[in-house]
Design an enzyme around this catalytic site. Structure first.
Site, PDB file in Angstrom:
ATOM      1  N   LEU A  69      -3.625 -51.271 -43.469  1.00 15.74           N
ATOM      2  CA  LEU A  69      -3.829 -50.669 -42.154  1.00 15.74           C
ATOM      3  C   LEU A  69      -2.590 -49.890 -41.701  1.00 15.74           C
ATOM      4  CD1 LEU A  69      -4.856 -50.571 -39.099  1.00 15.74           C
ATOM      5  CD2 LEU A  69      -3.791 -52.807 -38.892  1.00 15.74           C
ATOM      6  N   ARG A  71     -12.411 -47.649 -38.869  1.00 17.88           N
ATOM      7  CA  ARG A  71     -12.106 -48.404 -40.097  1.00 17.88           C
ATOM      8  C   ARG A  71     -12.397 -49.886 -39.870  1.00 17.88           C
ATOM      9  NH1 ARG A  71      -7.534 -51.207 -42.355  1.00 17.88           N
ATOM     10  NH2 ARG A  71      -7.005 -50.582 -44.487  1.00 17.88           N
TER      11      ARG A  71
END
Length: 295
Positions: A89, A113
């Site tokens: 991330l 996401r």
């Protein structure tokens, strides 16, 4: 050269970002903008939420991204990266830091996401496990020999590799790896098999969102998880970011490449000290510290 590195999921804690919000008008403005973009008050959860609330994927990923990116922005002129990288991330935080993505577009992609990954997790039971004390090649070999989906997912540092896949295949792999001498082979409390073929539905969803987002050429090299080398082309950055959901995070290799390319001082930007700990295990001779906001 000065390198900035950005953490991924797992670094969250209650109260994260509150000092920035209370002591910087710019931070306050960006946090409020984030609440508006996300459509819920993420600041309430970050500043006062329980660990359980913070653990929800739709919260965790934007929360860590916001803490990292807003901290980088309030550092002002002292923030001059010559190279950047982010763990999973954290790669999206790194892309905002290198001006590839705007703050707004970065946050929207992080949110998309997180939602796509959550959906993929719910579609099929899957998990991850940490394997300590074995050579990467041996872990890869065991994964190849197990029936079902199980792959190397996070190359965190020498002797620490996370595997990812179907629950039964992960459990079997942990048994075999323990027999082969792993110091630990421990199933992790995660929502699903990140960085494995089981994230394919999420990858397709994210590909569409990334395709519709403006990417600029970076202001400094970005060391991405998939190729584990410097990338300076916006189109390549896009492709690697899409591939990242189903491909392993080559963190050890990325840090080694940054050091080989002249990285001498590494600064972790965001919550926690996980990456500083991994730095010490990858190469003790290189300075690693955390970014500090003086307020």
């Amino acid at each position: 050269m000065k390198a900035y590195i950005f953490p991924g999921q797992g670094a969250q804690f209650t109260g994260m970002g509150l000092d920035l919000y209370e002591n910087s008008p710019l931070a306050q403005e960006l946090f409020e903008k984030a609440n508006s973009i996300l459509g819920f008050s993420i600041t309430d959860v970050m500043f006062e939420g329980t660990p359980e609330e913070l653990k929800q994927t739709k919260v965790t990923q934007p929360a860590i991204f916001l803490h990292s990116v807003i901290l980088a922005k309030v550092l002002g002129n002292s923030f001059q990266p010559e190279m950047v990288a982010g763990h999973s991330l954290g790669e999206l935080s790194a892309l905002v830091a290198a001006e590839v993505l705007s703050f707004e577009d970065g946050l929207k992609l992080v949110s998309q996401r997180a939602m796509a990954m959550q959906k993929a997790c719910e579609a099929q039971a899957s998990t991850m496990a940490a394997v300590l004390g074995l050579e990467d090649e041996l872990v890869e070999q065991v994964c190849n020999d197990i029936e079902g989906v199980v792959v190397a997912a996070n190359y965190n540092c020498p002797g620490q590799l996370v595997i990812s896949g179907e629950v039964s295949a992960i459990e079997k792999a942990c048994e075999v790896l323990t027999e082969k001498g792993a110091r630990r082979a421990l199933v992790l409390p995660v929502g699903g098999a990140f960085h494995s073929p089981m994230m394919e539905p999420a990858r397709e969803e994210l590909a569409a969102a990334i395709g519709a987002t403006a990417f600029n050429e970076p202001t400094c090299p970005v060391y991405q998880n998939v190729p584990a080398k410097a990338v300076t082309n916006a189109e390549e950055i896009k492709e690697n970011l899409i591939a990242q959901l189903t491909a392993p995070v080559k963190w050890t290799q990325s840090i080694q490449a940054m050091i080989a390319d002249g990285g001498t001082e590494f600064v972790e930007v965001g919550p926690g000290k996980v990456l500083q700990g991994l730095m010490r295990k990858i190469d003790r001779s290189v300075a690693a510290s955390g970014a500090i906001f003086e307020g």
